[in-house]
Design a protein around this motif. Structure first.
Motif, PDB file in Angstrom:
ATOM      1  N   LEU A 151      16.637  -3.596   4.239  1.00 10.77           N
ATOM      2  CA  LEU A 151      15.266  -3.994   4.573  1.00 10.77           C
ATOM      3  C   LEU A 151      15.155  -4.400   6.038  1.00 10.77           C
ATOM      4  O   LEU A 151      16.085  -4.937   6.623  1.00 10.77           O
ATOM      5  N   ASP A 152      13.976  -4.171   6.608  1.00 11.43           N
ATOM      6  CA  ASP A 152      13.705  -4.585   7.977  1.00 11.43           C
ATOM      7  C   ASP A 152      12.957  -5.915   8.017  1.00 11.43           C
ATOM      8  O   ASP A 152      13.085  -6.664   8.978  1.00 11.43           O
ATOM      9  N   LEU A 153      12.166  -6.185   6.996  1.00 11.72           N
ATOM     10  CA  LEU A 153      11.467  -7.462   6.869  1.00 11.72           C
ATOM     11  C   LEU A 153      11.725  -7.994   5.466  1.00 11.72           C
ATOM     12  O   LEU A 153      11.328  -7.373   4.485  1.00 11.72           O
ATOM     13  N   MET A 154      12.429  -9.128   5.401  1.00  9.89           N
ATOM     14  CA  MET A 154      12.799  -9.718   4.117  1.00  9.89           C
ATOM     15  C   MET A 154      11.957 -10.964   3.873  1.00  9.89           C
ATOM     16  O   MET A 154      11.920 -11.855   4.704  1.00  9.89           O
ATOM     17  N   ILE A 155      11.298 -11.001   2.732  1.00  6.32           N
ATOM     18  CA  ILE A 155      10.400 -12.097   2.388  1.00  6.32           C
ATOM     19  C   ILE A 155      11.121 -13.040   1.435  1.00  6.32           C
ATOM     20  O   ILE A 155      11.546 -12.637   0.357  1.00  6.32           O
ATOM     21  N   ASP A 156      11.255 -14.294   1.856  1.00  7.97           N
ATOM     22  CA  ASP A 156      11.853 -15.316   0.995  1.00  7.97           C
ATOM     23  C   ASP A 156      10.743 -15.921   0.153  1.00  7.97           C
ATOM     24  O   ASP A 156       9.869 -16.611   0.667  1.00  7.97           O
ATOM     25  N   GLN A 157      10.776 -15.658  -1.137  1.00  3.41           N
ATOM     26  CA  GLN A 157       9.725 -16.119  -2.030  1.00  3.41           C
ATOM     27  C   GLN A 157       9.976 -17.506  -2.583  1.00  3.41           C
ATOM     28  O   GLN A 157       9.122 -18.058  -3.273  1.00  3.41           O
ATOM     29  N   GLY A 158      11.120 -18.064  -2.330  1.00  3.15           N
ATOM     30  CA  GLY A 158      11.424 -19.373  -2.899  1.00  3.15           C
ATOM     31  C   GLY A 158      11.563 -19.269  -4.404  1.00  3.15           C
ATOM     32  O   GLY A 158      12.208 -18.378  -4.924  1.00  3.15           O
TER      33      GLY A 158
END
Length: 179
Positions: A151-158
């Motif tokens: 991935l180039d942009l990783m979203i931390d969703q908690g």
């Protein structure tokens, strides 16, 4: 995991790495302003994912983006909702043992040059690995997980690891980031 499954995974991972070396993708960051074409890959492991991904895809189409959506169904046959939709659904019978697509439409999805590819699954199924790692998309966006190095942009969703939250957080960051 069984001994045979380990061997199968190693062989498939080697196959994916070799294909990546032969055809490296050109990375380019895109936000919602610069993107024109968008790919969406999701799984139906959670029953709600189908309707959420469908609505997100329709919203993007209404905003003028070119959108192609692919959904993986962990079965051998398509259920009733997988027929006659704008979403390309595939099952385990639509891919080879190493995750490589058999269907022409799925193979085209991998080679298509999307500006943004949203990966809405953390599944480690070989077909998901194949599609995400070999995708020719310029910018890949998905959830922060153990297997997210592609991935180039990783979203931390908690703690809120729902598809709706991942979409919301992805859109929030893509709107903030300037190209």
């Amino acid at each position: 995991m069984s001994f045979l499954q380990n061997i199968k995974n190693r062989l498939a991972n080697n196959h994916i790495r070799n294909k990546q070396k032969k055809n490296p993708r050109i990375k380019e960051f895109h936000n919602l302003e610069s993107a024109k074409s968008i790919g969406i890959l999701f799984d139906t492991l959670d029953d709600k994912n189908h309707s959420i991904a469908k609505k997100f895809s329709e919203d993007l189409l209404q905003k003028g983006y070119k959108v192609q959506t692919v959904g993986w169904i962990n079965a051998d046959e398509l259920p009733d909702f997988g027929v006659a939709q704008k979403i390309l659904f595939y099952t385990n019978k639509d891919v080879k043992w190493n995750g490589e697509p058999i269907s022409e439409e799925l193979a085209e999805f991998v080679t298509k040059k999307f500006d943004l590819l949203f990966i809405f699954t953390e599944s480690d199924h070989l077909s998901i690995k194949y599609l995400t790692q070999l995708s020719n998309a310029s910018c890949k966006v998905g959830s922060l997980a153990d297997n997210c190095e592609h991935l180039d942009l990783m979203i931390d969703q908690g703690k809120n690891k729902s598809l709706a939250n991942l979409i919301s957080e992805s859109l929030k960051y893509l709107a903030i980031i300037k190209k």
